[in-house]
Design a protein around this motif. Structure first.
Motif, PDB file in Angstrom:
ATOM      1  N   ALA A 333      27.219  -0.113 -63.397  1.00  0.00           N
ATOM      2  CA  ALA A 333      28.493   0.867 -63.042  1.00  0.00           C
ATOM      3  C   ALA A 333      28.304   0.681 -61.705  1.00  0.00           C
ATOM      4  O   ALA A 333      29.666   0.582 -60.294  1.00  0.00           O
ATOM      5  N   VAL A 334      27.303   0.895 -61.199  1.00  0.00           N
ATOM      6  CA  VAL A 334      26.579   1.427 -59.932  1.00  0.00           C
ATOM      7  C   VAL A 334      26.840   0.009 -58.965  1.00  0.00           C
ATOM      8  O   VAL A 334      28.099  -0.274 -57.491  1.00  0.00           O
ATOM      9  N   LYS A 335      26.959  -1.652 -59.547  1.00  0.00           N
ATOM     10  CA  LYS A 335      26.844  -2.502 -59.094  1.00  0.00           C
ATOM     11  C   LYS A 335      28.519  -2.750 -58.249  1.00  0.00           C
ATOM     12  O   LYS A 335      29.030  -3.261 -57.870  1.00  0.00           O
ATOM     13  N   ALA A 336      29.066  -2.685 -59.568  1.00  0.00           N
ATOM     14  CA  ALA A 336      30.361  -2.768 -59.908  1.00  0.00           C
ATOM     15  C   ALA A 336      31.393  -1.868 -58.050  1.00  0.00           C
ATOM     16  O   ALA A 336      32.125  -2.641 -58.030  1.00  0.00           O
ATOM     17  N   LEU A 337      30.979  -0.789 -58.624  1.00  0.00           N
ATOM     18  CA  LEU A 337      31.266   0.352 -57.399  1.00  0.00           C
ATOM     19  C   LEU A 337      31.345  -0.068 -55.918  1.00  0.00           C
ATOM     20  O   LEU A 337      31.527   0.198 -55.153  1.00  0.00           O
ATOM     21  N   GLU A 338      29.791  -0.710 -55.847  1.00  0.00           N
ATOM     22  CA  GLU A 338      28.958  -1.204 -54.753  1.00  0.00           C
ATOM     23  C   GLU A 338      30.083  -1.857 -54.105  1.00  0.00           C
ATOM     24  O   GLU A 338      30.331  -2.410 -52.618  1.00  0.00           O
ATOM     25  N   PHE A 339      29.951  -3.105 -54.924  1.00  0.00           N
ATOM     26  CA  PHE A 339      30.963  -4.243 -54.700  1.00  0.00           C
ATOM     27  C   PHE A 339      32.556  -3.543 -54.361  1.00  0.00           C
ATOM     28  O   PHE A 339      33.239  -4.458 -52.841  1.00  0.00           O
ATOM     29  N   TYR A 340      33.285  -3.108 -54.359  1.00  0.00           N
ATOM     30  CA  TYR A 340      34.998  -2.667 -54.785  1.00  0.00           C
ATOM     31  C   TYR A 340      34.276  -1.883 -53.625  1.00  0.00           C
ATOM     32  O   TYR A 340      34.983  -1.789 -52.638  1.00  0.00           O
ATOM     33  N   ALA A 341      33.549  -1.113 -52.798  1.00  0.00           N
ATOM     34  CA  ALA A 341      33.284  -0.339 -51.866  1.00  0.00           C
ATOM     35  C   ALA A 341      33.379  -1.337 -50.623  1.00  0.00           C
ATOM     36  O   ALA A 341      34.101  -1.110 -49.757  1.00  0.00           O
ATOM     37  N   SER A 342      32.435  -2.562 -51.112  1.00  0.00           N
ATOM     38  CA  SER A 342      32.447  -3.260 -50.020  1.00  0.00           C
ATOM     39  C   SER A 342      33.210  -4.412 -49.009  1.00  0.00           C
ATOM     40  O   SER A 342      33.702  -4.601 -48.431  1.00  0.00           O
ATOM     41  N   LEU A 343      35.008  -4.219 -49.971  1.00  0.00           N
ATOM     42  CA  LEU A 343      36.178  -4.747 -49.820  1.00  0.00           C
ATOM     43  C   LEU A 343      37.157  -3.851 -48.584  1.00  0.00           C
ATOM     44  O   LEU A 343      37.487  -4.303 -47.865  1.00  0.00           O
ATOM     45  N   VAL A 344      35.887  -2.867 -48.348  1.00  0.00           N
ATOM     46  CA  VAL A 344      36.512  -1.489 -47.518  1.00  0.00           C
ATOM     47  C   VAL A 344      36.688  -2.678 -45.906  1.00  0.00           C
ATOM     48  O   VAL A 344      38.157  -2.619 -45.000  1.00  0.00           O
ATOM     49  N   GLN A 345      35.839  -3.076 -45.622  1.00  0.00           N
ATOM     50  CA  GLN A 345      35.502  -3.939 -44.295  1.00  0.00           C
ATOM     51  C   GLN A 345      36.271  -5.139 -43.721  1.00  0.00           C
ATOM     52  O   GLN A 345      37.105  -5.199 -42.834  1.00  0.00           O
ATOM     53  N   TYR A 346      36.975  -5.487 -44.414  1.00  0.00           N
ATOM     54  CA  TYR A 346      37.720  -6.639 -44.847  1.00  0.00           C
ATOM     55  C   TYR A 346      39.102  -6.935 -44.991  1.00  0.00           C
ATOM     56  O   TYR A 346      40.112  -6.997 -44.811  1.00  0.00           O
ATOM     57  N   SER A 347      39.079  -4.826 -45.542  1.00  0.00           N
ATOM     58  CA  SER A 347      41.421  -4.081 -44.717  1.00  0.00           C
ATOM     59  C   SER A 347      41.611  -3.714 -43.922  1.00  0.00           C
ATOM     60  O   SER A 347      40.791  -3.854 -43.085  1.00  0.00           O
ATOM     61  N   PRO A 348      42.940  -3.778 -44.426  1.00  0.00           N
ATOM     62  CA  PRO A 348      43.873  -2.599 -42.863  1.00  0.00           C
ATOM     63  C   PRO A 348      43.532  -1.324 -42.863  1.00  0.00           C
ATOM     64  O   PRO A 348      42.358  -0.967 -43.872  1.00  0.00           O
ATOM     65  N   PRO A 349      43.281  -1.469 -41.533  1.00  0.00           N
ATOM     66  CA  PRO A 349      42.025   0.212 -41.305  1.00  0.00           C
ATOM     67  C   PRO A 349      43.033   1.403 -42.314  1.00  0.00           C
ATOM     68  O   PRO A 349      42.864   2.335 -42.263  1.00  0.00           O
ATOM     69  N   ASN A 350      44.296   1.280 -43.250  1.00  0.00           N
ATOM     70  CA  ASN A 350      44.779   2.636 -44.108  1.00  0.00           C
ATOM     71  C   ASN A 350      43.934   1.893 -45.644  1.00  0.00           C
ATOM     72  O   ASN A 350      45.484   2.018 -46.533  1.00  0.00           O
ATOM     73  N   ALA A 351      42.915   1.250 -45.047  1.00  0.00           N
ATOM     74  CA  ALA A 351      42.808   0.810 -46.772  1.00  0.00           C
ATOM     75  C   ALA A 351      42.766   1.791 -47.731  1.00  0.00           C
ATOM     76  O   ALA A 351      43.406   1.655 -49.144  1.00  0.00           O
TER      77      ALA A 351
END
Length: 557
Positions: A333-351
């Motif tokens: 689960a921790v690995k899954a959330l780490e991955f999910y959070a890592s997508l923020v940097q490639y998302s629009p500013p209002n992520a």
């Protein structure tokens, strides 16, 4: 059961405007559909405008405005003309539904029910739609049911509400009716098992308690810029950087085993700054790799994060024992959330504000390579009046993930709603007749052609249905691997904790591990206070241990 104790506001943003705007893309090819959606005499019209702003580099913004005319029926036609001549209703029942396209489309299809019911049960029954805005429907239904009102006879329940409504004694258990009726037995077999499991039973998958019939289906799907993924220079550069090819067609996504971590590679690759080159052109504005729901609103996080969580081989809890420690805060689960959070940097500013409208807006503006969004909100992407990329995008099933155990898992969060029968109504015969009528092939065809989410597998699996819209094929292929979270009476508190704790991790306020430890603690307190599962043993057990199936990488249904 005190429903007000667990009061929760359902998707406020799923308003008339949001859903009706998407309907404009789906051509009404059945008689009367176009006029019904556009507005007819005896109806009131109001214009709903939804504006979503996508932040850009250097303080620039792109604003996408969707304006739609919402039509709400205020007076009912008392005489319905059928092929056999006029039929005057003798009895009326009310069907409470969210005020959106599926609700209005249901009303249209119900217009021929008086003639059908006269021929089949000996009385002409009129169905009156009570269309209730999404932001108040749960509260309205709760108040009505607590008062033991006989109407509405039929009602739409979100899948998560089933436990509250059934445990409270407010919706009927349908098993006895089904056991006496071969038509209903046959109907039950026409649903994909995943929909029976999560839309129609309590506890989940327990066929001893069938409490509804699937009405509106929905799935989370990927939309991507096909023009960019197939551009020769972009493909060459991507392979040089990552060592494998960009997916070029539907089959590369499904049944191909595209991985969520490859999705992150693709998102990283296509994230560009103003002045960079993209597909041979110089960008005037920043361009983003991906837009995934991350808002704190209702279940905006729970559904996409749930998809990632399941693909990592983990679930929210053990539904048989109520145990959460070692599940939602496990290493997987921790690995899954780490991955999910890592997508923020490639998302629009209002992520951290992204939900379905915001994800659509950035794609419509031509500012993102991929989005992950509900099928029910995709039609506006193909509207030339609303979308700059209407002819450049494709829709595919979501990816999966191959874990350290070597198992490739593909699961995705489920959407959609069942229709249930009010336990206090004295019109059960009429309600069951309408359910049979609703699933008649010609009515399901109208439902599909009008933009409804079909739940009958013998229709979903036809080439006609799969080719009806740009997203139906992906919708049909995705249904079997859908997974829901909890439909227990205390789901609202569980969901609120998810939204708050995981959003904190996405915002960088706490680490993923801390967020999930906090979530496990809050969930444990709720479950112990509710004395789960002991207090609910009289309703039976879930048919399967979803947590164990996901850990083993097996199908849920």
């Amino acid at each position: 059961m005190n429903l007000e104790k667990y009061n929760v506001t359902r998707r406020k943003a799923i308003s008339t405007g949001a859903k009706v705007a998407t309907a404009a893309v789906v051509t009404g090819v059945v008689g009367g559909l176009a006029g019904y959606l556009a507005g007819t005499s005896g109806q009131q019209e109001s214009t709903v405008t939804r504006t979503v702003t996508v932040g850009g580099g250097g303080g620039q913004t792109v604003t996408v405005t969707n304006t739609a005319t919402a039509t709400v029926t205020t007076t009912a036609t008392r005489t319905v003309t059928a092929a056999t001549g006029p039929v005057t209703p003798e009895v009326s029942i009310t069907f409470a539904s969210p005020e959106w396209l599926p609700g209005r489309l249901t009303g249209l299809i119900a217009q021929d029910f008086p003639a059908w019911s006269k021929a089949n049960i000996g009385k002409a029954v009129e169905v009156k739609m009570d269309l209730i805005p999404w932001d108040v429907i749960f509260e309205r239904l709760s108040t009505t049911l607590i008062a033991r009102s006989k109407e509405p006879t039929l009602l739409i329940s979100d899948s998560q509400w089933l436990g509250q409504f059934y445990v409270g004694g407010h919706i009927r258990r349908l098993n006895d009716y089904i056991s006496r009726d071969p038509e209903l037995q046959q109907l039950l077999n026409r649903f994909d098992p995943a929909l029976v499991y999560f839309y129609m039973t309590f506890p989940q998958g327990n066929y001893d308690n069938i409490v509804g019939f699937a009405h509106e289906g929905d799935t989370l799907l990927f939309v991507y810029r096909h023009d960019l993924f197939t551009h020769p220079t972009e493909r060459e550069n991507f392979k040089a950087q990552y060592g494998y090819d960009l997916p070029a067609n539907y089959e590369d996504w499904y049944p191909g085993q595209l991985d969520w971590y490859q999705i992150r590679d693709i998102a990283e690759f296509f994230t560009r700054k103003a002045g960079d080159e993209l597909a041979g052109k110089r960008l005037e504005e920043d361009f983003y790799g991906i837009a995934v729901h991350m808002s704190r609103a209702y279940d905006a996080i729970a559904c996409p994060f749930g998809s990632i969580l399941y693909c990592h081989g983990e679930y929210w809890w053990d539904p048989e024992t109520g145990e959460v420690e070692g599940y939602i805060n496990s290493e997987r689960a921790v690995k899954a959330l780490e991955f999910y959070a890592s997508l923020v940097q490639y998302s629009p500013p209002n992520a951290l504000e992204l939900w379905f409208d915001e994800a659509n807006a950035v794609m419509q503006a031509g500012r993102v390579a991929m989005i992950y969004n509900w099928a029910g909100f995709l039609p506006s992407l193909f509207d030339p009046a609303a979308s700059k990329v209407y002819n450049l995008i494709r829709v595919v099933p979501p990816p999966g993930h191959r874990g350290d155990d070597g198992i490739f898992r593909r699961y995705s969060g489920i959407g959609g709603q069942p229709m249930c029968i009010n336990a206090y109504s004295d019109r059960v015969e009429e309600a069951l007749a309408f359910i049979k009528y609703w699933f008649e092939p010609q009515n399901q065809r109208k439902w599909a052609e009008g933009g409804g989410g079909v739940c009958i597998k013998d229709i979903i699996q036809t080439e006609w249905f799969r080719n009806l819209t740009p997203y139906n094929r992906a919708y049909a292929d995705s249904i079997p691997f859908q997974v829901d979270f909890w439909n227990v009476p205390f789901f609202a508190e569980m969901l609120t904790a998810v939204q708050e704790e995981i959003h904190s991790a996405l915002a960088g306020a706490v680490s993923p591990r801390t967020a999930l430890d906090n979530l496990a603690r809050r969930h444990k307190e709720i479950i112990q206070r509710e004395n789960y599962p002991r207090a609910f043993e009289r309703y039976g057990r879930p048919a399967k241990n979803v947590a164990q199936l996901i850990r083993r990488g097996l199908p849920i249904s």
